[in-house]
Design an enzyme around this catalytic site. Structure first.
Site, mmCIF file in Angstrom:
data_model
loop_
_atom_site.group_PDB
_atom_site.id
_atom_site.type_symbol
_atom_site.label_atom_id
_atom_site.label_comp_id
_atom_site.label_asym_id
_atom_site.label_seq_id
_atom_site.Cartn_x
_atom_site.Cartn_y
_atom_site.Cartn_z
ATOM 1 N N GLY A 80 51.948 34.747 45.296
ATOM 2 C CA GLY A 80 51.301 33.992 46.360
ATOM 3 C C GLY A 80 52.277 33.060 47.062
ATOM 4 O O GLY A 80 53.254 32.589 46.475
ATOM 5 N N SER A 107 51.018 40.203 48.021
ATOM 6 C CA SER A 107 49.853 39.514 47.471
ATOM 7 C C SER A 107 48.772 39.297 48.530
ATOM 8 O O SER A 107 49.073 39.090 49.711
ATOM 9 C CB SER A 107 50.281 38.152 46.918
ATOM 10 O OG SER A 107 49.164 37.352 46.577
ATOM 11 N N TYR A 130 42.806 40.722 45.230
ATOM 12 C CA TYR A 130 41.883 39.890 44.466
ATOM 13 C C TYR A 130 40.466 40.252 44.895
ATOM 14 O O TYR A 130 40.200 40.413 46.093
ATOM 15 C CB TYR A 130 42.117 38.399 44.752
ATOM 16 C CG TYR A 130 43.341 37.820 44.111
ATOM 17 C CD1 TYR A 130 43.545 37.904 42.742
ATOM 18 C CD2 TYR A 130 44.304 37.172 44.880
ATOM 19 C CE1 TYR A 130 44.673 37.364 42.145
ATOM 20 C CE2 TYR A 130 45.443 36.618 44.302
ATOM 21 C CZ TYR A 130 45.620 36.732 42.935
ATOM 22 O OH TYR A 130 46.742 36.194 42.369
ATOM 23 N N THR A 156 44.218 42.869 40.615
ATOM 24 C CA THR A 156 44.418 41.816 39.619
ATOM 25 C C THR A 156 43.097 41.495 38.931
ATOM 26 O O THR A 156 42.090 41.218 39.585
ATOM 27 C CB THR A 156 45.003 40.553 40.270
ATOM 28 O OG1 THR A 156 46.314 40.861 40.761
ATOM 29 C CG2 THR A 156 45.113 39.415 39.274
ATOM 30 N N LYS A 252 46.210 45.201 36.976
ATOM 31 C CA LYS A 252 47.156 44.176 36.519
ATOM 32 C C LYS A 252 46.430 43.040 35.803
ATOM 33 O O LYS A 252 45.422 42.535 36.298
ATOM 34 C CB LYS A 252 47.922 43.619 37.717
ATOM 35 C CG LYS A 252 48.952 42.551 37.380
ATOM 36 C CD LYS A 252 49.706 42.134 38.634
ATOM 37 C CE LYS A 252 50.754 41.071 38.339
ATOM 38 N NZ LYS A 252 50.128 39.762 38.031
ATOM 39 N N SER A 274 50.275 41.869 31.455
ATOM 40 C CA SER A 274 50.635 40.648 32.183
ATOM 41 C C SER A 274 49.689 39.516 31.830
ATOM 42 O O SER A 274 48.494 39.738 31.625
ATOM 43 C CB SER A 274 50.564 40.911 33.697
ATOM 44 O OG SER A 274 50.696 39.711 34.437
ATOM 45 N N HIS A 276 49.731 36.833 33.977
ATOM 46 C CA HIS A 276 49.815 36.121 35.261
ATOM 47 C C HIS A 276 50.958 35.116 35.248
ATOM 48 O O HIS A 276 50.856 34.010 35.806
ATOM 49 C CB HIS A 276 48.487 35.421 35.568
ATOM 50 C CG HIS A 276 48.149 35.392 37.029
ATOM 51 N ND1 HIS A 276 47.282 36.290 37.599
ATOM 52 C CD2 HIS A 276 48.552 34.582 38.041
ATOM 53 C CE1 HIS A 276 47.170 36.030 38.894
ATOM 54 N NE2 HIS A 276 47.929 35.000 39.185
ATOM 55 N N ARG A 279 50.301 31.560 34.042
ATOM 56 C CA ARG A 279 49.638 30.652 34.971
ATOM 57 C C ARG A 279 48.120 30.620 34.814
ATOM 58 O O ARG A 279 47.442 29.943 35.560
ATOM 59 C CB ARG A 279 49.993 31.061 36.410
ATOM 60 C CG ARG A 279 51.460 30.904 36.708
ATOM 61 C CD ARG A 279 51.868 31.647 37.967
ATOM 62 N NE ARG A 279 51.269 31.104 39.179
ATOM 63 C CZ ARG A 279 51.702 30.011 39.802
ATOM 64 N NH1 ARG A 279 52.707 29.319 39.308
ATOM 65 N NH2 ARG A 279 51.123 29.606 40.904
ATOM 66 N N GLY A 308 56.192 39.595 33.492
ATOM 67 C CA GLY A 308 56.161 38.262 32.906
ATOM 68 C C GLY A 308 57.385 37.938 32.085
ATOM 69 O O GLY A 308 57.622 38.546 31.035
ATOM 70 N N GLY A 330 58.873 38.545 39.435
ATOM 71 C CA GLY A 330 58.299 37.625 40.409
ATOM 72 C C GLY A 330 59.248 36.479 40.661
ATOM 73 O O GLY A 330 59.885 36.382 41.715
#
Length: 378
Positions: A80, A107, A130, A156, A252, A274, A276, A279, A308, A330
């Site tokens: 993001g 994203s 999303y 996601t 994901k 993953s 995230h 987060r 990750g 990322g």
């Protein structure tokens, strides 16, 4: 550029060039950040077997991810607000990935829109979705990704509710940033970033503003976003998304083998192990420590990817040894982007490629795709 040898070097430069609010956004986890730290630290617990007197000539890192040829099994992860690390960030990162020969994933919460990225690329990129409460908006996103000829949809699964990231709360994170005294001073000491932002109209979430109902400007965006994450999301939603999309689908956010087995039954093409980036659920397992059990559980029923904590080419190879067919980076590419723009993203990829190549040779292998559990010290 010659002094930049590691991803950590890019991180140090990005810290100096990117306003604190946005650097912290990229470089933070939920709550105590224990899972964020574990994502990196747990790679260090995995050791290779060094082999000698093995023909290591004619090495290749080439592979495939969901049937697409890749220069190495590494994709740029959906992140993001990438366009707040550097002006037009998503567009520049997509171009760097395309030229390098690896996938770029845009994203939903990007600064540059689907259409922006499509306008500067020649090959299909991937789009991350999303599932929000406004289903008309979600359907519109899917249709826009299809119109842009995206070759995969990355759904996601682990953001039905937003994990609390203390740095973002304390910094008053927003895009564009609010003109508080602290923010103005912070930006003023980073003139390169300011000049870049002054030269682009892309400073807020362009996938959303002007596309979602009732969101016609930045003022209406904040209240809309906080209400939109859908806590009703369940496995049944995968079916209608898959049908609407009609193309390759990646799920994901898998961190448990039972969820992995459920995902394999959906007909999706791949899963991404993953958390995230640490987060969401602080205190959860690191992605690399969850990978082997999940890969063993699903076998060949679905392709397994991993995301990750990857900060080096060695980390990529360790993930391949434990069952991943592809990996995502990322923060490494965000550090490169914040440090040096498009050239920095390319530099991050070059660093990882070189580390992979040398490590592959010293492990006595010619092909990255030959790396398996037998190359690890157990």
């Amino acid at each position: 550029m010659s002094a930049i040898l590691t991803i950590a070097d890019l991180k140090d430069l990005a810290r100096r060039r990117v306003p604190k609010m946005f650097f912290d956004y990229a470089d933070s986890g939920a709550w105590t950040e224990s899972t964020y730290r574990a994502n990196e630290e747990d790679f260090g617990k995995i050791k290779f077997r060094q082999r000698v007197l093995v023909d290591m000539s004619n090495r290749s890192l080439e592979s495939t991810m969901i049937g697409e040829k890749v220069a190495m099994p590494v994709a740029l992860a959906p992140t993001g607000m990438t366009g707040m690390q550097h002006a037009d960030g998503e567009m520049l990162a997509a171009q760097a990935a395309e030229e390098f020969g690896v996938p770029f994933t845009l994203s939903t919460m990007s600064i540059c829109s689907i259409e922006d990225v499509a306008s500067v690329t020649k090959k299909p990129f991937w789009f991350q979705l999303y599932v929000l409460r406004d289903k008309d908006f979600v359907l519109g996103l899917i249709d826009r990704a299809k119109a842009a000829q995206c070759s995969a949809l990355v759904l996601t699964l682990d953001l039905q509710i937003l994990g609390q990231r203390h740095k973002d709360v304390r910094n008053g994170l927003s895009a564009p940033p609010r003109m508080t005294l602290a923010n103005v001073i912070d930006m003023a000491i980073r003139p390169r970033w300011c000049l870049g932002m002054a030269g682009t109209p892309r400073r807020t979430f362009r996938n959303i503003v002007g596309h979602a109902k009732g969101v016609g400007d930045v003022a209406s965006l904040a209240s809309w976003t906080t209400e939109q994450f859908d806590q009703h999301l369940s496995w049944k939603d995968v079916a209608w998304i898959k049908e609407r999309w009609g193309g390759k689908l990646i799920l994901k956010g898998i961190l448990d083998k039972e969820d992995a087995l459920m995902a394999a039954k959906t007909g999706a093409d791949a899963i991404v192990v993953s958390n995230h980036g640490g987060r969401q659920l602080d205190g959860a397992s690191s992605s690399i420590m969850a990978l082997e059990e999940i890969a063993d559980a699903v076998g060949d029923s679905i392709e397994v990817h991993m995301d990750g904590g990857i900060r080096s080419g060695q980390d990529v190879l360790k993930a391949l040894c434990l069952g991943a067919k592809g990996t995502y980076i990322g923060r490494p590419f965000l550090y490169g982007l914040g440090a040096l723009g498009k050239e920095g993203v390319t530099k991050a990829l070059e660093i990882i490629r070189k580390e992979m190549d040398i490590t592959l040779a010293l492990c006595g292998k010619r092909l990255a795709t030959d790396m398996g559990k037998d190359q690890l010290r157990r």
